[in-house]
Every structure is written in C-alpha cells, then in structure tokens.
Design an enzyme around this catalytic site. Structure first.
Site, PDB file in Angstrom:
ATOM      1  N   ALA A   1       1.112   9.371  15.305  1.00 12.26           N
ATOM      2  CA  ALA A   1       1.122  10.448  14.298  1.00 12.26           C
ATOM      3  C   ALA A   1       0.453   9.967  13.013  1.00 12.26           C
ATOM      4  O   ALA A   1      -0.338  10.694  12.390  1.00 12.26           O
ATOM      5  CB  ALA A   1       2.554  10.898  14.019  1.00 12.26           C
ATOM      6  N   SER A   2       0.742   8.715  12.628  1.00 16.77           N
ATOM      7  CA  SER A   2       0.136   8.197  11.386  1.00 16.77           C
ATOM      8  C   SER A   2      -1.381   8.078  11.529  1.00 16.77           C
ATOM      9  O   SER A   2      -2.131   8.429  10.608  1.00 16.77           O
ATOM     10  CB  SER A   2       0.750   6.839  11.009  1.00 16.77           C
ATOM     11  OG  SER A   2       0.320   5.813  11.890  1.00 16.77           O
ATOM     12  N   LYS A   3      -1.836   7.622  12.691  1.00 18.67           N
ATOM     13  CA  LYS A   3      -3.277   7.395  12.870  1.00 18.67           C
ATOM     14  C   LYS A   3      -4.040   8.699  13.093  1.00 18.67           C
ATOM     15  O   LYS A   3      -5.211   8.820  12.720  1.00 18.67           O
ATOM     16  CB  LYS A   3      -3.512   6.409  14.018  1.00 18.67           C
ATOM     17  CG  LYS A   3      -2.989   4.995  13.732  1.00 18.67           C
ATOM     18  CD  LYS A   3      -3.685   4.378  12.519  1.00 18.67           C
ATOM     19  CE  LYS A   3      -3.305   2.933  12.289  1.00 18.67           C
ATOM     20  NZ  LYS A   3      -4.029   2.330  11.152  1.00 18.67           N
TER      21      LYS A   3
ATOM     22  N   VAL B   1       0.817  -1.223   0.000  1.00 16.34           N
ATOM     23  CA  VAL B   1       0.000   0.000   0.000  1.00 16.34           C
ATOM     24  C   VAL B   1       0.850   1.272   0.000  1.00 16.34           C
ATOM     25  O   VAL B   1       0.367   2.333  -0.385  1.00 16.34           O
ATOM     26  CB  VAL B   1      -1.009   0.049   1.184  1.00 16.34           C
ATOM     27  CG1 VAL B   1      -2.026  -1.066   1.099  1.00 16.34           C
ATOM     28  CG2 VAL B   1      -0.296   0.061   2.531  1.00 16.34           C
TER      29      VAL B   1
ATOM     30  N   SER C   1      -7.007   4.607  14.856  1.00 13.16           N
ATOM     31  CA  SER C   1      -6.745   3.904  16.123  1.00 13.16           C
ATOM     32  C   SER C   1      -7.036   4.825  17.290  1.00 13.16           C
ATOM     33  O   SER C   1      -6.875   6.049  17.183  1.00 13.16           O
ATOM     34  CB  SER C   1      -5.277   3.479  16.185  1.00 13.16           C
ATOM     35  OG  SER C   1      -4.950   3.040  17.485  1.00 13.16           O
TER      36      SER C   1
ATOM     37  N   ASN D   1      -7.261  -0.494   5.504  1.00 12.63           N
ATOM     38  CA  ASN D   1      -7.054  -1.178   6.789  1.00 12.63           C
ATOM     39  C   ASN D   1      -5.595  -1.553   7.050  1.00 12.63           C
ATOM     40  O   ASN D   1      -5.207  -1.694   8.212  1.00 12.63           O
ATOM     41  CB  ASN D   1      -7.945  -2.434   6.807  1.00 12.63           C
ATOM     42  CG  ASN D   1      -7.557  -3.391   7.910  1.00 12.63           C
ATOM     43  OD1 ASN D   1      -7.908  -3.190   9.071  1.00 12.63           O
ATOM     44  ND2 ASN D   1      -6.792  -4.424   7.573  1.00 12.63           N
TER      45      ASN D   1
ATOM     46  N   ILE E   1      -7.696  -4.595  20.150  1.00 10.56           N
ATOM     47  CA  ILE E   1      -8.416  -5.679  19.487  1.00 10.56           C
ATOM     48  C   ILE E   1      -7.519  -6.917  19.460  1.00 10.56           C
ATOM     49  O   ILE E   1      -6.316  -6.798  19.162  1.00 10.56           O
ATOM     50  CB  ILE E   1      -8.780  -5.266  18.032  1.00 10.56           C
ATOM     51  CG1 ILE E   1      -9.548  -3.930  18.005  1.00 10.56           C
ATOM     52  CG2 ILE E   1      -9.555  -6.373  17.313  1.00 10.56           C
ATOM     53  CD1 ILE E   1     -10.841  -3.889  18.794  1.00 10.56           C
TER      54      ILE E   1
ATOM     55  N   TYR F   1       3.390   5.698  15.220  1.00  9.08           N
ATOM     56  CA  TYR F   1       2.065   5.106  14.978  1.00  9.08           C
ATOM     57  C   TYR F   1       0.950   6.114  15.277  1.00  9.08           C
ATOM     58  O   TYR F   1       0.007   6.270  14.500  1.00  9.08           O
ATOM     59  CB  TYR F   1       1.921   3.858  15.853  1.00  9.08           C
ATOM     60  CG  TYR F   1       0.655   3.066  15.643  1.00  9.08           C
ATOM     61  CD1 TYR F   1       0.512   2.218  14.546  1.00  9.08           C
ATOM     62  CD2 TYR F   1      -0.387   3.130  16.560  1.00  9.08           C
ATOM     63  CE1 TYR F   1      -0.643   1.474  14.376  1.00  9.08           C
ATOM     64  CE2 TYR F   1      -1.546   2.397  16.398  1.00  9.08           C
ATOM     65  CZ  TYR F   1      -1.668   1.557  15.298  1.00  9.08           C
ATOM     66  OH  TYR F   1      -2.817   0.826  15.123  1.00  9.08           O
TER      67      TYR F   1
END
Ligand code: NAP
Length: 246
Positions: A156-158, A63, A141, A89, A187, A154
């Site tokens: 920052a990306s979300k 991706v 997230s 996703n 999860i 993570y």
C-alpha cells in the site's frame, strides 16, 4: 550527463540502494546530502565520498517527521542556495499477514515509506519552484505494482508512492521539475538478505534473469532520471526487476 555543481538529497543513504546512489552521484561531481536515521553509518559513507575527493554532508533525520525534513531542507538551502535533486529512498518493511498485522506495523511502514516521501518532497519543492529546476525520484517497489503475501502495509505504501509521484509530476511539470519513480524488483541489500534461503531461491527461479539485482543496477536508472537528458520524462515508473513483472 553532466552533474557538476548539482546538489542532491538522498534519504536512507547509509546502506543498500541509497548508499549506492549516493556514492555514484558523488563520483559524478554532485554534492550529496546524506540523510538517514543513524548518524554513525552515514559518517562512514561521507568519509568514503571524501576519500574519493567528493563532497558530502550528513544529516541524521527521521523521514517520517515533517519538522526534521524541514530542518534538513532549510540547512541545505542556507549552505548551498539550491536543492537540485531529491531521491526519496528511505524505506522499511514490517511483514505480517493482514490477520496478524498490528496497527503499529501498518502505521510505521506508511509513515516512513509514504509520509516520508510527502515530508521531504514538501520540504524541497518551494526551493525547486523558485529555481525553476528540480528532479525528484521516489523509490517505489515491484510489490507496489503486483502485491505480495504478508506485505499489505508495504505494498500500500509503495503503490501510494506511485500515485503521489504522478500527482506531483502534474503539479510542477511547468516549472522545470520532473517527478518519477523507480520500482526495483528483488535487490541484494540488507533489506532482503534476511529472507530465508528457500524464499530467496524461489524468487531467483521466478525472475527471468535468474538472480537478484544489485543496488548499482537501481542507481543507473535513478541517475538517468536525475539528468538533464531526462527533462521530458515525468510521472513515470521505471521498472528495474530482471523481468519479474512485465
Ligand atoms: P535498506 O538496506 O534497509 O536501507 C534503507 C535505509 O533507510 C536504511 O539505512 C534505514 O536505516 C533507512 N531508514 C529507515 N527508516 C528511516 C527513517 N525513518 N528515516 C530515515 N532513514 C530511514 O533497504 P534497501 O534495500 O536499500 O531499500 C532502499 C529502498 O528501496 C526502500 O525504499 C525499499 O523499500 C526499496 N526497495 C528495495 C528492494 C530490495 O529488494 N532491496 C526492492 C524494492 C524496493 P536503518 O537501517 O537504521 O533502519
């Protein structure tokens, strides 16, 4: 909710939340385009869908690569004419304290989790605009909303995914296209199963419902946002976290 005749692209579909989304959509009559980096695991998901008389196609693609996203979208348009749904996703973690975080750990997480959403959204948006219909659901997230020690990259990306979702939602709202995000809490999936048991217990104690969620519990929210019934919901972040963040 009637999904008959719809075509959905689901990235990161070979395991965990993406696999659960793909299986559920196929049960609803959607032709699911399964995208992931490893083809063998994807083929197993596709076989399961076909055993249940569902329709699936498989594309091995990274991706984070715009050219690969474009190739997938072009192939789907060629075979199916339209792309109704995109579920962004695919995601990774490379946890480390900022002091120790390597540039590669920052870049790889941003490239997959945020640039991947840009790549696939850009790859499908022209087709959705032409058909004046589309549903995009981005998996963000809880960590993108509240931060987490060891996850500057993570989170920052979300958080970026949420800003992207709201901007694109505004750009395409008048074309019959909705763009929303789902922000899962903790999860039970391959992403979290390697957390030490003591850390998992700490989170279970913290979560008001006292357990991790299941991939299927994310699927229900995604499916609703993909439905025709959700036409008036756009630019939103749906939290599915057992009450961990309210
Ligand atoms: P997972 O089990 O690790 O699944 C993620 C999938 O994405 C894997 O199949 C992975 O393939 C694939 N992938 C990784 N990099 C890719 C790339 N460059 N191109 C294409 N596919 C790639 O994770 P999950 O728990 O199901 O998570 C799914 C999404 O939910 C992610 O965006 C994650 O950040 C988000 N999320 C998860 C949780 C949680 O508690 N599990 C919480 C909040 C948000 P490989 O395994 O081959 O790398």
């Amino acid at each position: 909710m009637d999904f008959q005749g719809r075509t959905s692209i689901v990235t990161g579909a070979s395991q965990g939340i993406g696999k659960a989304i793909a299986l559920e959509l196929s049960r609803e009559g959607v032709e699911v385009i399964l995208v992931d980096i490893q083809k063998e695991k994807l083929e197993e998901v596709a076989d399961k869908i076909r055993e249940n008389k569902g329709k699936a196609a498989v594309f091995a693609a990274d991706v984070s690569r715009m050219d690969e996203a474009m190739e997938v979208a072009e192939a789907v348009v060629k075979s199916n004419e339209k792309i109704d749904h995109l579920v962004n996703n695919a995601g990774i973690t490379r946890d480390n304290l900022l002091m120790r975080m390597k540039e590669e750990e920052w870049d790889s997480v941003l490239n997959v989790n945020l640039k991947g959403v840009f790549n696939f959204s850009k790859a499908v948006i022209r087709n959705m605009i032409n058909s004046r219909y589309g549903r995009i659901v981005n998996i963000s997230s809880i960590v993108g909303l509240m931060g987490n020690v060891g996850q500057c990259n993570y989170s920052a990306s979300k958080a970026g995914v949420i800003g992207f979702t709201k901007s694109l939602a505004r750009e395409v709202a008048s074309r019959g296209i909705t763009v929303n995000a789902v922000a899962p809490g903790y999860i039970a999936s391959p992403m979290t199963e390697n957390l030490p048991e003591s850390v998992q217990q700490k989170f279970r104690d913290w979560i008001p419902v006292k357990r991790f969620g299941t991939p299927e519990e994310i699927t229900h929210a995604v499916k609703f946002l993909l439905s025709d019934e959700a036409a008036y919901i756009t630019g939103q972040v749906i939290n599915v976290n057992g009450g961990m963040l309210m």
